[in-house]
Structure formats: structure tokens, C-alpha cells
Scaffold this motif. Structure first.
Motif, PDB file in Angstrom:
ATOM      1  N   CYS A 147       0.321  -6.430  -9.519  1.00  0.00           N
ATOM      2  CA  CYS A 147       0.293  -5.566  -8.326  1.00  0.00           C
ATOM      3  C   CYS A 147       0.436  -6.384  -7.043  1.00  0.00           C
ATOM      4  N   VAL A 148       1.241  -5.877  -6.093  1.00  0.00           N
ATOM      5  CA  VAL A 148       1.377  -6.551  -4.799  1.00  0.00           C
ATOM      6  C   VAL A 148       0.655  -5.768  -3.695  1.00  0.00           C
ATOM      7  N   LEU A 149      -0.178  -4.839  -4.103  1.00  0.00           N
ATOM      8  CA  LEU A 149      -1.031  -4.075  -3.189  1.00  0.00           C
ATOM      9  C   LEU A 149      -0.257  -3.376  -2.062  1.00  0.00           C
ATOM     10  N   CYS A 150       0.904  -2.876  -2.412  1.00  0.00           N
ATOM     11  CA  CYS A 150       1.685  -2.144  -1.403  1.00  0.00           C
ATOM     12  C   CYS A 150       1.087  -0.762  -1.145  1.00  0.00           C
ATOM     13  N   GLY A 151       0.270  -0.279  -2.081  1.00  0.00           N
ATOM     14  CA  GLY A 151      -0.400   1.008  -1.901  1.00  0.00           C
ATOM     15  C   GLY A 151       0.489   2.221  -2.110  1.00  0.00           C
ATOM     16  N   LYS A 152       1.744   2.001  -2.502  1.00  0.00           N
ATOM     17  CA  LYS A 152       2.648   3.160  -2.615  1.00  0.00           C
ATOM     18  C   LYS A 152       2.177   4.158  -3.682  1.00  0.00           C
TER      19      LYS A 152
END
Ligand code: SF4
Ligand code: SF4
Ligand code: SF4
Ligand code: FES
Length: 822
Positions: A147-152
Motif C-alpha cells: 500500500c502507498v497510502l493514497c487513500g483512494k
């Protein structure tokens, strides 16, 4: 428009654009990771940094910074490139470099950006994450290590799906995306989160290790389940549809699908597909050649006249339905219909009388342009989930007011400020009449209303429908009815939505006329954001109506069944329908089909109905054929084959054409020829051709000729000691076809009966108890689901299932009185 300079180029962009939007519409690429055009700007990843001269060269995120007049922007200076490289280095710090085994390989934004920015070494080092991977369900795998924590994912689940299954949890370096109490994913399984995840954190498990994205051939198509008409791209390899490929630019819905569209395509390549014609010999269905099978059918149809009848699923293409009708007319019969006969009466009788056209005078696009939505029955979300997304977005993002009139609460009831009026089952037409009566009494009718034919009759007929009179039978207060009427009348733009389908017998011509009266009385018709949208159940229900595949001169579906039982109908051709499961009163339907002399079924599967046939013809799925489908809002869309035919199966177009030829008729050569005929003869389709439909389709026009029609109301008398059973659709299913989709069957594998906590406590019923549900016509065993949404005394059961189907107790009435025992 705003003037600005991006990378030394003078450009203009609409007011209120962000720098990212301004660059994009002027063909200048700025990399993004956390931004998505469907979602609210978030500004988390910093990948889109640009320099703004007026901010003394400061680096700002392009996706959240609004443009101003005269702004001078640089998108790729050496400092910007350096900053973006660092963003990637930091993201790759904890990210596993497992691209060789990651299913997202080749379709991963992080991989692509790392390649583009040549981040082949990392100046920083840290430990990789060791989060446990969530394999708890067979549809979505969650690997938070990637996860890159983009929150999408969390944002789309909240902003569009309105489920809220995912959220950021913990803080700092421990931050991750998780479910409530760090549990497993248990949600709608629409896959929207999977579609927007830029990396391999959220994966569609049915596709895992099946193929690399670049090895797929993509074919754009239209979902074959409900009438929303969502566009989808089928990912194909080795003549198998392996996945639906997300395309954010596809359709009004920007590529979003529901569980059926995303995870329900396995039926196309199911090993249960019929692959050869079958002919009953000595009581057993036996493999036969096409010639033998078609000869038998043709011999029965030739000169059969009114002793032959046909039932079609509205999943067939428009072209196939035209040909099926022609086949029956060549046989001399006008007995053809679809979907239990009554399922489309709201259009063919209700709207046809009230609007002069058997179609909705509104589109799905009106939902977000309205000021107020009046939704009849919360099941609208279950029947047409992507229309549900539109409602979610209208309410949450545009502040559209949502009023619901339903016999139970539902997901839509939880939207901000949604008002749900829960009425007693079967009283909806009376309540809608009371709304019209309030509008008249309060002098809220539009000035134009009195000139519409039928006004005086309606005014007279509504005399007995005062809110006070209707309050008693509907269980609503007269004040609540008045408030709802005044709300509707006061809104400048208001749209009424209601579902129709096999399981909604109460959503009939009278309900359609009642809601049409409301719109006509208040003048909420013919302008953007207003009107009435009747949401038909199947992917081509509206097309079946437009093609005239319903009883006009001959028997309707119910009468055809009666004819089979009485012996008047001797030959029945069923294409794609499964009446044994989807029509009310299973015992009566089975007896009728048992009685008919000759039953021929064309289908993809050996359904309960096909198993009773004398001849079974293996048909093709939507993924194997060309033709058009018409959505609930009359969007006519062209589909093309994505794969070759399975086994010896043939399209229904071929089957009907070959039979017409055997009967001595002239069969058109291609679907395109038939579509040419449709365009020449069908109101609203004039001028259309496959070429003109293109990838986006075209709306068939609806010309409204307004008239007030007095709807009939039926008093539903309570039965002492019994519970009111209402039928409907489960969120994950559509008709009976979804029983062959692995995704829908994982989430909802069997029928059930929902009841209130109060009734459960009174009857000492626990969740999942197997209940014996009995009515006047039979009984069935269904598992109990105890939910807060059900009012006391009311039960709900979906109708899709062959095993223990609810049509063993449901005889087609809007309300069935039943007893429930353990
Ligand atoms: S599948 Fe749909 S409901 Fe489930 S978490 Fe993803 S977006 Fe939310
Ligand atoms: S799981 Fe995917 S979509 Fe969700 S925050 Fe992580 S990278 Fe973004
Ligand atoms: S089932 Fe209906 S709502 Fe779901 S993806 Fe297909 S067309 Fe869209
Ligand atoms: S894309 Fe702009 S901050 Fe992430």
C-alpha cells in the motif's frame, strides 16, 4: 475561463480548475498517484508537485491547487524531477519489490512511475512491512505491504459506494488501510476499491495468476445483468473472459461497476455451459445435431398458429427479439411476451397511457442534476447498484435531498438527511395518491396541470385519498404524507425513481400512473433533473419493450402459462427465461410446463426450465454476440463479440434466423441488417446505426404526450396471525443468471428470509435458523436473517434461487401472507 502559462505555453482553463485539471485539458502530463477525477482532491502523495512562479517558485501539489489568472507554472524543472524521485524513493522504502509475482505488474502506477523517473537505486533504507495478507474472501485480496497510502480505496468506498468498509488506521509509520476493528473485509464486494488502487494492494482474486494484463485482449462491452447499462471492458485470453478491465473513462459511471458486473462474469466460461443441442429420447435429454434439433422445432412451429407461444428473457439483444417475434409471426402466433408478463406493465401500460410512450421521460444523468429524489422502495439500490452510486453521489456531493417511500428501510436510508417513510406493504399507490391530493388541496399544482387531459377525473378520484384517510391503511402519519408532498412540490427539480421486475408485482401500471400524475401535476417533467425514471430489471428490458416483444394481440406471459396448463398452448419456445424459478407460483408453473406438449428451451445452462424441455438449444452469452441493448434510460449501446462461441452454441439470432428459414420465411443475414430495420421502424431509434452508436451509444428519444390516468388501488387486508412477505432483489443478484456467477454466489449463495428483531424475538428465531415459510400455495425452507431495517410484521425474501425458491410460497401478489415456524 482563466488564462495561465504552463511550461511556457499560454493556455486557458475553466474557472475553479486545479493546476492538474488545467494541465490535463491542455495536453500537459503531470504524474499523479493519489488523485482520481471521481474523488475529492486529497493531496497525499506529492507526486504531482509543480512550481508556481507567483509563489516564489514554491512546489505545490497540482491536484489540490486552484488556478488563478496569470499563473505561471512549471511542471518538470530539475528540482521538481528531484522531488518526485524522492517521493518514489520514500514510497519504495517499505514497499516489497515483488513485481514478478504481483498481479498488478504491468498495470501498476508505482512501477510505471519508478520506471519513468529511473529510480533504480534508493538512498534510504528501512525494514519492509510485515502486514498479514487478508485472504478471507475469494473476491478481494488485501496486501497492505504494497500500500502507498493514497487513500483512494477508502475514499471511493465512502464517497461513491457509501459503504465505508475501509479507513486509515494507526498513526505515523504504523498507518495503514484497514477494516473496522482490523477485521476482514465484509462488504458489498463491488470491487470499486480494487479498480482505483494504483498498486497491487487490492487485487481481484478470481483473476489472480490467470494472465498478465498485457497478455489480455480487451473488448469493450455492456454489462449483461441489470438495466443500468454499465459499460465494461472484458479482458480475454485463450477464448476466456478472465476479468473486467477497469477503464475510468468508460461510461457515465467512469468505469465503476457493482459486484455482478465486476465479479459476476464467470458464467461466460462456466464449465456448466450447454455446448450441444439435446433432444428428449425415451424420456432422456440426449445429444443431437443442430439439424435434428432445429428440424424438430420447425416441424412443431410450422402452421402452429395460436397453439404456439414464446417467452424470451429481456437479456436477448434487440435484434434477437425482433427475430424471435418474426419467427412466431411466421408460425402464425401473436403469443409472445417476456418477464412474467406484468414485470414491464409499468412501461407498456402505465407510462404508455400517462406519457404516451412506454419509456421513462428521464435519464440516469438527471439524478445528479436534481434538487430532490423521491425513491419508491429502497430496493432501487439492490436492483441497480450503479444507479445507487449516482444517488449516493447526488446526496453526498451535491446536497440533493433524498426522500424514500418504502416498505422497509435500506442502504439509501442511511445517506445524510435521507427521509424514509416506511409504509405497510402494498399501500404505495394509495400513499402516492395522497401526495397528489395534498398537492391539489394546497394549491401546489403547476398552472399547466388543469389543461392536461384527465385532470377533472383525477381530481374527482383523489377525493377519497386525503392524507388522513390514507394514514390508517399505510401506517404513516398524515403529517408525514403532507410533508413529503410539500417537499416534492417545493423542489425546483425533482426526479422520481422506482424499480420494476419479476419480483415487484406491485410496481405495475397503477404505480407508474400514480407517480406520473405527481410529475404532471407539478410540471416536473421535460427539464434537466426532473421526471420519472422507471428502472427495469434486466439489461435489455427497455429494449424488449421498444421492440414490441410483449403481448399486444396475443397472450401475455401469465396467459401463456394458463394456456400450457389448459392445453390451448401446445408448443412453447422459451429463450433464456427460467419461469420455474423466476415466475410466481412454482408448483403451477411446473405443472403447466409439464402439461405442454412440446417445450423447447434455448439457454446457456441446464436451468430448471430447460431440464423439462423436449429440445434444448445451447445459446451464446452476450460476450459471444453482436447486437444492441437499451438501458433503462433508453441508451442504445452496441456490443461486439469478445470471445468465440463456446462449444457448438449458437447465438439466438442464428437460432431464430435458421428456424425462420426452415419455416419458409426470409431471415436477415446479420444483426446490423436488423438494426437498420429497427432504426427505420422504431420511434426514437430513427437515424441510428452501429456506426453512429460508436462506443458511447445514443439515447432513443421519448416524445411525451401527457394525460392523467386514475390508478387502481387494491386494499391489502391484514391476515390475523400471519406475516406480510414481500419479494425483491438481493444486492448481488439479478434474475436467475447470477446463480452461475461465482462472485455473486460467494457473497449470497442462497435464498433467505429477512425479518425484524421484534418478530425474531417474539418467534424465538436466531440468525441463520432454518425457517419453514408457508403460504396458501405452498411452503419452503429459508435461512433467517435478522435485520434492523425490517418493520415488525414484514418479511423480505429475494427471488433468484432455484433451491428452496421463494416462488414456492409467493403466488404473484404484492403481499403474501405467511406463517413462519422453526
Ligand atoms: S469492494 Fe466496494 S464496498 Fe467493499 S471495500 Fe471495496 S469499495 Fe468498499
Ligand atoms: S490499498 Fe491501494 S488504494 Fe488503498 S490506500 Fe493503499 S495503495 Fe491506495
Ligand atoms: S449489474 Fe447493473 S449496476 Fe451492476 S455493473 Fe451491471 S449494469 Fe451496472
Ligand atoms: S496526486 Fe497530487 S498529491 Fe497525490
Amino acid at each position: 475561463m482563466v488564462n495561465l502559462t504552463i511550461d511556457d505555453k499560454q493556455v486557458t482553463a475553466p474557472k475553479n480548475s486545479t493546476i492538474y485539471d488545467a494541465a490535463r485539458i491542455n495536453g500537459i502530463k503531470i504524474p499523479i498517484l493519489c488523485h482520481d477525477k471521481k474523488l475529492k482532491p486529497f493531496g497525499a502523495c506529492r507526486m504531482c508537485l509543480v512550481e508556481v512562479e507567483q509563489m516564489r517558485g514554491r512546489q505545490v501539489p497540482a491536484c489540490t491547487t486552484p488556478i488563478t489568472e496569470g499563473m505561471i507554472i512549471r511542471t518538470s524543472t530539475p528540482d521538481i524531477i528531484k522531488a518526485r524521485k524522492m517521493v518514489l524513493e520514500l514510497l519504495l522504502l517499505n514497499h516489497p519489490i515483488d513485481c514478478p509475482v504481483c498481479d498488478k505488474g504491468g498495470d501498476c502506477d508505482l512501477q510505471n512511475l519508478t520506471y519513468e523517473y529511473k529510480v533504480n537505486a534508493n538512498r534510504f533504507s528501512d525494514e519492509k512491512f510485515h502486514h498479514a495478507i487478508d485472504y478471507s474472501n475469494p473476491l478481494i485480496e488485501r496486501d497492505m505491504n504494497r500500500c502507498v497510502l493514497c487513500g483512494k480505496c477508502a475514499r471511493i468506498c465512502d464517497e461513491i459506494v457509501s459503504f465505508g468498509a475501509l479507513t486509515f488506521i494507526s498513526r505515523g509509520i504504523e498507518t495503514k488501510i484497514g477494516c473496522e476493528f482490523e477485521g476482514s473485509l465484509n462488504c458489498e464486494f463491488c470491487g470499486s476499491c480494487v479498480s482505483v488502487c494504483p498498486v497491487g494492494s487490492l487485487l481481484a482474486r478470481p483473476f489472480k495468476f490467470k494472465a498478465r494484463f498485457w497478455a489480455l485482449t480487451n473488448q469493450k462491452s455492456v454489462c449483461g445483468y441489470c438495466g443500468t447499462g454499465c459499460n465494461l471492458t472484458l479482458g480475454v485470453k485463450d477464448n476466456k473472459v478472465l476479468t473486467t478491465v477497469y477503464d475510468e473513462n468508460q461510461g457515465f459511471h467512469n468505469g465503476q461497476l457493482c459486484c455482478r458486473g465486476r465479479f459476476g462474469y464467470q458464467f461466460i466460461n462456466s464449465d456448466k455451459r450447454l455446448t450441444t443441442p439435446l433432444v428428449r429420447k425415451n424420456g432422456t435429454l440426449t445429444e443431437a445435431s443442430w439439424d435434428e434439433a432445429l428440424e424438430l422445432v420447425a416441424a412443431r412451429l410450422k402452421g402452429a398458429g395460436s397453439s404456439a407461444a414464446a417467452l424470451a428473457t429481456p437479456r436477448l439483444t434487440n435484434e434477437e427479439l425482433v427475430l424471435f417475434k418474426r419467427l412466431m409471426e411466421t408460425a402464425g402466433s401473436a403469443n409472445y411476451d417476456h418477464s412474467a408478463g406484468y414485470a414491464h406493465a409499468a412501461l407498456t401500460e402505465g407510462f404508455a397511457k400517462s406519457f404516451g410512450a412506454a419509456a421513462s421521460p428521464a435519464t440516469i444523468l438527471d439524478i445528479q442534476k436534481s434538487d430532490l429524489l423521491l425513491v419508491i422502495k429502497t430496493d432501487s439500490y439492490e436492483t441497480h447498484p450503479v444507479i445507487g452510486f449516482e444517488i449516493n453521489m447526488a446526496v453526498k456531493n451535491k446536497g440533493v435531498k433524498l426522500n424514500i417511500l418504502s416498505d422497509k428501510r435500506g442502504k439509501l436510508s442511511k445517506l445524510p438527511d435521507a427521509q424514509t417513510l416506511v409504509h405497510t406493504p402494498g399501500s404505495e399507490v394509495a400513499v402516492i395518491n395522497a401526495l397528489a391530493k395534498t398537492i391539489l388541496d394546497d394549491k401546489l399544482a403547476a398552472g399547466t396541470a388543469a389543461a392536461i387531459p384527465g385532470y377533472a377525473d383525477l381530481e374527482k378520484a383523489l377525493a377519497g385519498f386525503t392524507p388522513e384517510a390514507v394514514a390508517g391503511q399505510s401506517g404513516l402519519s398524515s403529517d408525514a404524507i403532507k410533508r413529503l408532498a410539500r417537499d416534492y412540490a417545493a423542489a425546483e427539480k425533482a426526479l422520481i425513481l422506482f424499480p420494476i421486475g419479476n419480483a415487484y408485482p406491485g410496481h405495475n401500471a397503477d404505480l407508474a400512473s400514480a407517480v406520473a400524475n405527481l410529475a404532471l401535476l407539478t410540471g416536473k417533467l421535460g427539464t434537466e433533473g426532473s421526471g420519472v425514471l422507471c428502472m427495469a430489471e434486466k439489461n435489455n428490458s427497455q429494449g424488449a419493450v421498444d421492440m414490441g416483444f410483449y403481448a399486444t394481440r396475443g397472450l401475455n406471459a401469465g396467459q401463456i402459462m394458463d394456456g400450457c396448463a389448459s392445453g390451448a398452448v401446445k408448443t412453447l419456445f422459451v429463450a433464456g427465461e427460467n419461469p420455474v424459478v423466476s415466475y410466481p407460483n412454482r408448483a403451477a408453473i411446473s405443472a403447466a410446463l409439464d402439461k405442454v406438449e412440446f417445450l423447447v428451451v434455448s439457454d446457456l445452462f441446464m436451468t430448471e426450465t430447460a431440464a423439462m424441455a423436449d429440445v434444448v438449444l445451447p445459446a451464446c452469452s452476450f460476450a459471444e454476440k453482436e447486437g444492441t441493448f437499451t438501458s433503462v434510460d433508453r441508451r442504445v449501446q452496441h456490443i461486439k463479440p469478445a470471445i468465440g462461441k463456446i462449444g457448438q452454441s449458437r447465438t439466438d439470432f442464428e437460432i431464430f434466423g435458421q428456424l425462420i428459414a426452415k419455416l419458409g420465411g426470409q431471415a436477415p443475414a446479420t444483426p446490423a441488417t436488423v438494426f437498420g430495420e429497427i432504426a427505420a421502424s422504431t420511434p426514437g431509434y430513427a437515424g441510428m446505426s452501429y456506426a453512429s452508436l460508436g462506443e458511447t451509444g445514443a439515447f432513443a428519444q421519448v416524445a411525451v404526450t401527457a394525460a392523467f390516468v386514475v390508478p387502481r388501488t387494491v386494499a391489502v387486508e391484514p391476515a390475523a396471525g400471519k406475516l406480510a412477505l414481500v419479494t425483491g432483489s438481493a444486492l448481488y443478484h439479478n434474475g436467475t443468471q447470477s446463480q452461475f456467477g461465482e462472485g455473486p454466489m460467494y457473497v449470497c449463495p442462497e435464498g433467505y428470509v429477512e425479518l425484524s428483531r421484534t418478530d425474531a424475538a417474539r418467534l424465538k428465531i436466531q440468525e441463520n435458523d432454518l425457517l419453514n415459510v408457508a403460504s396458501a400455495i405452498g411452503s419452503t425452507k429459508l435461512k433467517a436473517r435478522i435485520t434492523p431495517r425490517m418493520p415488525e410484521g414484514v418479511l423480505f425474501s429475494p427471488y433468484h434461487f432455484g433451491a428452496a425458491g421463494v416462488n414456492q410460497v409467493w403466488g404473484g401478489a404484492p403481499v403474501t401472507w405467511v406463517t413462519v415456524t422453526k
